[in-house]
Write a protein that holds these residues in place. Structure first.
Motif, short mmCIF file in Angstrom:
data_model
loop_
_atom_site.label_atom_id
_atom_site.label_comp_id
_atom_site.label_asym_id
_atom_site.label_seq_id
_atom_site.Cartn_x
_atom_site.Cartn_y
_atom_site.Cartn_z
N SER A 215 0.82 -1.21 0.00
CA SER A 215 0.00 0.00 0.00
C SER A 215 0.85 1.26 0.00
O SER A 215 0.55 2.22 -0.70
CB SER A 215 -0.93 0.02 1.22
N LYS B 289 2.33 1.65 -3.48
CA LYS B 289 1.28 2.06 -4.41
C LYS B 289 0.96 3.55 -4.23
O LYS B 289 0.87 4.29 -5.21
CB LYS B 289 0.03 1.21 -4.14
N LEU B 290 0.83 3.97 -3.00
CA LEU B 290 0.54 5.38 -2.71
C LEU B 290 1.70 6.27 -3.14
O LEU B 290 1.50 7.32 -3.75
CB LEU B 290 0.24 5.57 -1.22
N SER C 149 1.70 6.62 -6.89
CA SER C 149 0.58 7.46 -7.31
C SER C 149 0.86 8.93 -7.05
O SER C 149 0.57 9.79 -7.89
CB SER C 149 -0.70 7.04 -6.58
N ARG D 25 -6.87 8.78 -8.36
CA ARG D 25 -7.78 7.64 -8.40
C ARG D 25 -7.40 6.66 -9.51
O ARG D 25 -7.35 5.45 -9.29
CB ARG D 25 -9.22 8.14 -8.63
N SER E 55 -4.51 6.28 -10.98
CA SER E 55 -3.21 5.68 -10.69
C SER E 55 -3.33 4.60 -9.62
O SER E 55 -2.69 3.55 -9.73
CB SER E 55 -2.24 6.78 -10.23
N LEU E 56 -4.15 4.81 -8.61
CA LEU E 56 -4.30 3.82 -7.55
C LEU E 56 -5.02 2.56 -8.06
O LEU E 56 -4.72 1.46 -7.62
CB LEU E 56 -5.05 4.41 -6.36
N ASN F 67 -2.25 0.83 -10.44
CA ASN F 67 -1.11 0.27 -9.70
C ASN F 67 -1.59 -0.83 -8.81
O ASN F 67 -1.01 -1.56 -8.21
CB ASN F 67 -0.40 1.36 -8.87
#
Length: 191
Positions: free
Chosen positions: A130, A133-134, A137, A185, A187-188, A191
């Protein structure tokens, strides 16, 4: 300033206008209340411009020294957080410009991501995934978009306050924030 575990002002007297008025009238406890109530947010915001902890800390200390010394000349404010964020940004950027060694918002700061992650995720590998991913993004966003998200969602500034901090029009703030959220949004999800 010494840390204090007790609330200095009763809840009903801790509004921004009341604290600001007390500060302007020379009440040292009001300065302490403002300091302890806003320093964590100022530190986090300052680290968006530079990873140099000492620079951020020095700028914050200088800001509060100036607040106290120039309290008689302070204008009115309905939001202390907005006033402090605008002031600290100017100070930090001035110092960065003087040193000319850093670029404001040149890359997304690890400090921000790691300190904002939800610690309720059950297992450590999920936290790592997470966080990555964040981070990806946010890195895909422009520096302006990252700053807008930080000001809006982590400091609860409204669009009028953000436009003043960033020297933009209200329309530019709305457009950039909207594009940032759409981009984030998408991108999240990818990914």
């Amino acid at each position: 300033m010494k840390a204090n575990s007790l609330t200095i002002f009763p809840k009903e007297n801790s509004s921004d206008e009341y604290l600001w008025s007390c500060l302007k009238n020379g009440d040292r406890k009001a300065l302490d209340e403002i300091y302890y109530g806003h320093v964590p947010a100022l530190i986090a915001y300052g680290h968006q411009f530079t990873a140099k902890k000492e620079l951020v800390d020095d700028c914050i200390q200088e800001l509060f020294i100036d607040l106290w010394q120039k309290r008689n000349r302070l204008g009115e404010t309905s939001s202390i957080r907005f006033y402090l964020i605008k002031s600290i940004k100017r100070r930090i950027l001035r110092q960065i410009k003087k040193s000319d060694k850093c670029k404001a918002f040149s890359e997304f700061n690890e400090f921000f991501i790691e300190n904002q992650m939800d610690t309720n995720i059950s297992n450590e590998s999920e936290v790592i995934v997470s966080t990555q991913k964040l981070r990806r993004s946010f890195q895909a966003l422009s520096p302006l978009q990252r700053e807008l998200i930080y000001l809006k969602y982590y400091n609860n500034l409204d669009c009028d306050q953000m436009k003043d901090v960033l020297d933009l029009t209200k329309k530019q703030v709305y457009n950039a924030l909207s594009k940032a959220m759409i981009s984030l949004r998408q991108s999240l999800v990818v990914n």
